[in-house]
Design a protein around this motif. Sequence first.
Motif, PDB file in Angstrom:
ATOM      1  N   ILE A 153      -6.257   2.139  -1.585  1.00 14.75           N
ATOM      2  CA  ILE A 153      -5.845   1.196  -0.532  1.00 14.75           C
ATOM      3  C   ILE A 153      -6.578  -0.125  -0.694  1.00 14.75           C
ATOM      4  O   ILE A 153      -5.994  -1.208  -0.566  1.00 14.75           O
ATOM      5  CB  ILE A 153      -6.129   1.807   0.860  1.00 14.75           C
TER       6      ILE A 153
ATOM      7  N   SER B  45      -5.140  -1.714  -4.417  1.00 20.27           N
ATOM      8  CA  SER B  45      -3.740  -2.111  -4.581  1.00 20.27           C
ATOM      9  C   SER B  45      -3.385  -3.328  -3.730  1.00 20.27           C
ATOM     10  O   SER B  45      -2.505  -4.115  -4.092  1.00 20.27           O
ATOM     11  CB  SER B  45      -2.820  -0.935  -4.216  1.00 20.27           C
ATOM     12  N   ILE B  46      -4.084  -3.467  -2.615  1.00 20.67           N
ATOM     13  CA  ILE B  46      -3.772  -4.589  -1.729  1.00 20.67           C
ATOM     14  C   ILE B  46      -4.281  -5.918  -2.289  1.00 20.67           C
ATOM     15  O   ILE B  46      -3.939  -6.988  -1.779  1.00 20.67           O
ATOM     16  CB  ILE B  46      -4.342  -4.318  -0.315  1.00 20.67           C
TER      17      ILE B  46
ATOM     18  N   VAL C 182       0.839  -1.204   0.000  1.00 16.97           N
ATOM     19  CA  VAL C 182       0.000   0.000   0.000  1.00 16.97           C
ATOM     20  C   VAL C 182       0.870   1.249   0.000  1.00 16.97           C
ATOM     21  O   VAL C 182       0.598   2.216  -0.732  1.00 16.97           O
ATOM     22  CB  VAL C 182      -0.946  -0.004   1.216  1.00 16.97           C
TER      23      VAL C 182
END
Length: 811
Positions: A339, A342-343, A309
Amino acid sequence: MQQPLHHYLNPSTAKIRAVIWLVLLATAALSGWLAWQSGARVQSDILAMLPKVSESPLTQRAMAQVEQQLANRIYLGFISDDEQAAIDAAQLAMSALRQDDNTSDSNSSAFSNISSADLAQADALNHYYFQHRFQLLTEEQRQLLQQGDWQQLSQAALEKLYNAFSYASSDLISRDPLLLYPEVLLSLVPAQQLTVKQGLLIATIQPTADNQAQRYAAIVMAKGRDSAFNPNAQQQQLTALEKAFNAVHSQNQHIEIIKAGALFHAAAATENAKQEVSSIGLLSLIGVIGLVWLAFRSVMPLTIALITVSSSMLFAVVATSVIFGELHLLTLVFGTSLIGISIDYCFHYYCERLNEPQASSDSVIRQIFTAVSLALLSSIIAYGALGLAPFPGMQQVAVFCAAGLIGAYLTLLLAYPVIAASPLQDASLALELAQRYQTFILARFTPTHLLSKLLLTTAAIVFIVSGLFRLSSDDDIRQLQHTPTAIQAEEDQLRQLLSGGTDNQFLLVSGTTEEQVKQQLEQLEPVLQQAEQNKLIGNHLSLSRFLPSHASQAQNYQLQSEIYIKHLDEILTQLGLEHELKAALVNDYLAAKNQFINADSFLNHQAGAGFKPLWLMPEHTSGSSEYGAIVLLGGITNLDKFAALFEDNDHVQLVDKVADISEVMGHYRQLTLAFLVIALVAAGLIFSVRFGKKLAAVVIAVPALAALLTLACLGLLAAPLTLFHALALILVFGIGVDYSLFFAESKQQTRGVMLAVSMSAISTLLAFGLLAFSQTPAINAFGLTLLLGISFTFLLAPFIQNFTRKSVNVD
């Protein structure tokens, strides 16, 4: 593809890739630092997000001048039951603000043009127009002279001479025996409820049910040196005002202060955005951390998730700052959703490792490489469509999120083989729960008989059609900003005291010559006066009072020959004045012939300096060869009915930037939905190469159906469709395709995918679900759409396994 992957993604190159990743991070950090050193900044100006409206050069210049005239101005009202107390408070506040203005560095002061009643301009107006008194008459004076009834004017002058409170003086009588000029001067000043005392504008507030006493408000105006939307200038102006208010209250704590101006709206918006950035981002991060801990019961996946992140956010912030030179606060609000996206790469990596505990990091990355790469490609397609919106802020969101995902993708490929190579603790419970959920939902909700399939299909169609039928649209630009009730109430009260104030809409009068514009203004004046009587508008400010046409001035001059050429002897006798005055009066009258008031002489004189922004000269460099005049409007009550008054006049245009931008927003809302269809088709063509036409259609059908169901829900919830709903649907497509791709790529080994998609959906819902609670309607619409869309996508994606069982295996 396997040979190149085997060559690059193997243990021997792991450390080299990790070094490359560190170099990329260092380069990004250095680029970001250089960008901020070079002037990159956080932008909170809501106007910076607005689309550009295509207008004529003259209209663009008019809008720029009105914005420059009205922008950054603040209005303060100091209210008290005692008129003198209100005056004292206003004078003290002005003194405090001027002390700030008189600092050694004037450029660092917060405000300029701190004033109330402009007595100097009143004197300048008197001096300027007295020179042109023979070209000026009131409407009543003109009618009497046209009728040859100069005797009535003479009788009125006689009454004024013997009135103890008359403004007549020997000097004025000797140059204007009928005392016509004072009436002319009074006619220049628009009627208003304000009075002037001790150099201050005073408004009287009549008793109300809440307050039985009559109150008084002393009005103070000031102009901020810099934009109210600039965070530094905004804080400086608020600090200066706080000092002035504290000084007032230390002298008289009973003084009530009301405020109006863009500064206070911008400050509220900035504070709201900062709170939402911190709260939404923090809660989203906490939720993701808790999710990772519950799933993997290990510190290492949590650490890797934070690294992913952080890397993603670094790439996002740096790319946006370098490309745009600034970072909008709303970009950060929307960007908190990064957040939750992307995780996803971290989730898919670790869930695949859980599913195959003996596999190495490089082996796991090779297995998920195709799905992750296709997911990145589809997301970039989605964000590319988002970037085609006319809003610089939305373009920033597109770059922010696309760059962030690329950062997360590079972290997965380059850094994970080193930083995420540690073995995992047993987390079979999470995998088992994911498998049970998928088995349950497929077994319970997959129709097996033709009748059940028909019923399910019919129910879905009825739901979608009924929702879409109720769906309406609303493209009002005011959705961009949420104004607290208290601030709006103060502004409304102060506008009422200022006789309605000035609205954003205005009239633009154009013509090929100066004289044509002046004549159009004169013809417009009775229409505007009638509109005020009909309560369509509260007030207006037009140059017609100050810049009469040459034709009108010539007529006034000719009519006054009745006084100075034909009947001057009789007038002097009737008024009891010496006949020695005749020669001087006649000479003054004859010398004034053709001495017309024109725009250049008036606007460049102190008398007209304040009206200069209302006049537009031809500017050939910008392609504008016309003359123009701006008529400011206030207290508009029925804009459509008012606009209808000018539909047949080619020289008068109602300029309504809010409506123009709202119209553009509606156009781009439709265009964004068209982009969504194009993105679906493009992704389908790309996926058909990998999966074949049938399975590719199924992969695309998941986000497409989720989008339709979301629109139907919005219709049933009576939530009008806006550009921000449409933009969110683009992201529903991008995220939904990711889920579909991983199920399609996994073939029958979907246990790890189901866990990864579940974690991804929950983390995304945490981020976007919190956006749905934003106080700003635009962000609320964005979040609500994603909340619904991702929920539907999560529910639909597992059913792809029903099709992968029947499809031919793909490599």
